[in-house]
Design a protein around this motif. Structure first.
Motif, PDB file in Angstrom:
ATOM      1  N   LEU A 283       0.821  -1.203   0.000  1.00  0.00           N
ATOM      2  CA  LEU A 283       0.000   0.000   0.000  1.00  0.00           C
ATOM      3  C   LEU A 283       0.860   1.259   0.000  1.00  0.00           C
ATOM      4  O   LEU A 283       1.935   1.307   0.600  1.00  0.00           O
ATOM      5  N   THR A 284       0.359   2.277  -0.657  1.00  0.00           N
ATOM      6  CA  THR A 284       0.980   3.592  -0.573  1.00  0.00           C
ATOM      7  C   THR A 284       0.416   4.322   0.647  1.00  0.00           C
ATOM      8  O   THR A 284      -0.587   3.899   1.248  1.00  0.00           O
ATOM      9  N   PHE A 285       1.034   5.423   1.006  1.00  0.00           N
ATOM     10  CA  PHE A 285       0.532   6.197   2.145  1.00  0.00           C
ATOM     11  C   PHE A 285      -0.852   6.780   1.834  1.00  0.00           C
ATOM     12  O   PHE A 285      -1.703   6.876   2.718  1.00  0.00           O
ATOM     13  N   LYS A 286      -1.089   7.133   0.588  1.00  0.00           N
ATOM     14  CA  LYS A 286      -2.398   7.644   0.187  1.00  0.00           C
ATOM     15  C   LYS A 286      -3.459   6.554   0.329  1.00  0.00           C
ATOM     16  O   LYS A 286      -4.578   6.809   0.798  1.00  0.00           O
ATOM     17  N   GLN A 287      -3.116   5.331  -0.050  1.00  0.00           N
ATOM     18  CA  GLN A 287      -4.060   4.223   0.072  1.00  0.00           C
ATOM     19  C   GLN A 287      -4.315   3.881   1.536  1.00  0.00           C
ATOM     20  O   GLN A 287      -5.447   3.561   1.922  1.00  0.00           O
ATOM     21  N   ALA A 288      -3.265   3.943   2.356  1.00  0.00           N
ATOM     22  CA  ALA A 288      -3.447   3.685   3.787  1.00  0.00           C
ATOM     23  C   ALA A 288      -4.378   4.717   4.406  1.00  0.00           C
ATOM     24  O   ALA A 288      -5.216   4.390   5.265  1.00  0.00           O
ATOM     25  N   LEU A 289      -4.265   5.956   3.974  1.00  0.00           N
ATOM     26  CA  LEU A 289      -5.154   7.000   4.470  1.00  0.00           C
ATOM     27  C   LEU A 289      -6.592   6.732   4.041  1.00  0.00           C
ATOM     28  O   LEU A 289      -7.536   6.991   4.802  1.00  0.00           O
ATOM     29  N   PHE A 290      -6.778   6.198   2.831  1.00  0.00           N
ATOM     30  CA  PHE A 290      -8.116   5.827   2.357  1.00  0.00           C
ATOM     31  C   PHE A 290      -8.742   4.777   3.269  1.00  0.00           C
ATOM     32  O   PHE A 290      -9.910   4.886   3.659  1.00  0.00           O
TER      33      PHE A 290
END
Length: 265
Positions: free
Chosen positions: A143-150
């Motif tokens: 996961l990217t950090f953006k996806q983790a935030l999602f």
């Protein structure tokens, strides 16, 4: 509480904390059907302690690796495990903010049976949609950090009763292309700081409230919740890859229909 109520609610809490079927939807039914009084804040704390102990014991190797790697990253030693630890921290922040900002709104306005019935059905259908749309080939470390935030924002939505914290985080993970196993693992690992935070908040409220504490009831509730939660996690992780989410979706739709029939119509 009498022993039957205590055992029943502790088992329900232990199971539904980690299955994608909504704990609040299940805890509202016994009180309505059997006329049971509210179990009280102290009991809520005890069963959350049991659930937290279960998930930490089951994923003990992962927890140790993540904590060790995270502390190592503070000294400049980065790895896939330290990155995942930071992803989990990032994904926890929206839930913390939602709890601080909207807890009063949830406890006063959004705890109605019609809300729980609606969210049980709607987010059950969303889980079905996510599970039926491949490709699901990634693991949680990709996961990217953006996806983790999602995923974290999805977890924050679970403050609305009936949503199911595990259900919506698994849904978000599947939408991002995680395998069912990876989505479940991420959801369970994310539950550790979330349950710890919620348990700390409830404990603070309990101390301030001066509510009487019956220690033998709390100990029994914690132990029963622990056993139920551990068995739930164990078997869920064993069968999730081949079973999929459809059985849980069907169950949620049936449960939502029962709630609508009992409390809305």
């Amino acid at each position: 509480m009498d022993t039957i109520q205590l055992l029943f609610l502790a088992i329900i809490q232990g199971l539904t904390e980690f299955l994608p079927i909504s704990s609040s939807a299940h805890l509202i039914l016994p009180s309505a059907i059997f006329g049971w009084p509210d179990q009280g804040l102290a009991f809520d704390v005890s069963v959350h302690v049991g659930s937290l102990a279960a998930v930490m014991l089951y994923f003990r190797k992962d927890v140790v690796q993540l904590l060790t790697a995270w502390f190592g990253s503070l000294a400049g030693k980065h790895s896939a495990e330290s990155r995942l630890a930071w992803l989990i921290i990032l994904a926890t922040i929206p839930a913390v903010l939602a709890g601080l900002m909207f807890s009063d709104l949830v406890s006063t306005v959004l705890r109605g049976p019609w809300v729980i019935a609606l969210t049980t059905i709607v987010f059950g259908l969303l889980l079905w949609y996510a599970d039926r749309n491949p490709p699901q080939v990634q693991d949680e470390k990709s996961l990217t950090f953006k996806q983790a935030l999602f995923v974290g924002v999805a977890q924050a939505i679970a403050i609305i009763p009936g949503t199911s914290r595990s259900g919506i985080t698994i849904t978000a993970g599947l939408m991002l292309g995680l395998t069912r196993t990876a989505a479940a693992r991420l959801s369970f690992l994310m539950s550790i700081p979330t349950i710890l935070g919620a348990g700390t908040l409830m404990t603070t409220k309990l101390v301030k409230s001066g509510e009487a504490v019956i220690w033998n009831e709390l100990a029994l509730g914690a132990v029963v919740s622990f056993v139920a939660a551990y068995l739930c996690i164990h078997f869920f992780m064993k069968i999730i890859a081949r079973m999929g989410m459809t059985p849980f979706v069907i169950y949620r739709l049936l449960l939502g229909a029962v709630l609508v029939y009992l409390f809305v119509l």
